[in-house]
Design an enzyme around this catalytic site. Sequence first.
Site, short mmCIF file in Angstrom:
data_model
loop_
_atom_site.label_atom_id
_atom_site.label_comp_id
_atom_site.label_asym_id
_atom_site.label_seq_id
_atom_site.Cartn_x
_atom_site.Cartn_y
_atom_site.Cartn_z
N CYS A 286 3.38 65.22 -23.30
CA CYS A 286 4.77 65.42 -22.89
C CYS A 286 4.88 65.25 -21.38
O CYS A 286 4.04 65.76 -20.64
CB CYS A 286 5.21 66.82 -23.32
SG CYS A 286 6.89 67.23 -22.89
N HIS B 167 9.53 66.07 -31.92
CA HIS B 167 9.18 66.53 -30.58
C HIS B 167 10.44 66.71 -29.73
O HIS B 167 10.60 67.73 -29.06
CB HIS B 167 8.22 65.50 -29.94
CG HIS B 167 7.73 65.85 -28.59
ND1 HIS B 167 6.45 66.28 -28.35
CD2 HIS B 167 8.34 65.81 -27.37
CE1 HIS B 167 6.29 66.50 -27.06
NE2 HIS B 167 7.43 66.22 -26.44
N GLU B 168 11.36 65.75 -29.79
CA GLU B 168 12.59 65.82 -28.98
C GLU B 168 13.56 66.87 -29.52
O GLU B 168 14.21 67.58 -28.74
CB GLU B 168 13.26 64.44 -28.88
CG GLU B 168 12.39 63.37 -28.25
CD GLU B 168 11.70 63.77 -26.96
OE1 GLU B 168 12.28 64.54 -26.16
OE2 GLU B 168 10.56 63.31 -26.75
N HIS C 120 12.46 70.11 -28.18
CA HIS C 120 12.91 70.32 -26.79
C HIS C 120 14.33 70.88 -26.77
O HIS C 120 14.63 71.81 -26.01
CB HIS C 120 12.88 69.01 -25.99
CG HIS C 120 11.57 68.71 -25.36
ND1 HIS C 120 10.95 69.55 -24.47
CD2 HIS C 120 10.76 67.63 -25.48
CE1 HIS C 120 9.81 69.01 -24.07
NE2 HIS C 120 9.67 67.84 -24.68
#
Length: 186
Positions: free
Chosen positions: A116, A159-160, A163
Site C-alpha cells: 500500500c 483493498h480500496e 480504505h
Amino acid sequence: MTTEYAGLAGWTPAALPVPGEVRPVVSAPDPVLSRPGPEVDPTSDEVVRLAADLIATMRVSPGCVGLAAPQVGVGAQVFAVDVTGHPKALTVHGTFVLCNARVVEATRWKSGREGCMSVPDLTGDVKRASRLVVEGLLPGTGAPVRLVTDGFEARALQHEIDHCLGLLFLDRVAGAHAIYQRKVYQ
C-alpha cells in the site's frame, strides 16, 4: 443493473468534466486512514474533482493499481482502480472510480501478498475473496454500477473499499508472522 458490469461499460476518466491534480499521499498512522469515510453525493462538484484527482495521483505513482480518498487525506467513500497491464490481472475493467461502493457477494477466498502506498515499508499476506460482486455509483452522473470481477482486480477493489471503511491491509493480516519488510529494488 442486470449485466456483469452494468453502468461501467463505456465510462472513462474523460467522462469527468474537470482535469485531475496530483495530491500528496498520506502515510500511516495518519488518523484519516483509520476512520470510516462518510458516503458522498457522487454528483457534487467536490466529489467529481476528487475522482479526477485520484486518477491523476494514481497515474503518476509507479505500480499503483488503486487509490482511495482517505489516502489523499479526504475522509470519503470514493476510490479509483486500474489493474490494466498488471501481470497478475486476468479480469480488467480499465480505469474507473466508484463512490459508496459495497461488496454484495464474495467467494473463493485466497491469501495473497499486498502492499500500500500509505504503508510504504511493509507488505502482508491477506485473505480476500477471489470472486467479487461490488455495487457503487459513478462520479458525475451518480449512475449505479454492478461489477463482477475476480482475481487481482477483486483484491484491489476489496483493498480500496477497506480504505473507505478506515481499514488498512495490516488490519486484515493473520498476525505479525504475515507482515514483511518491503523489498527495495535499485
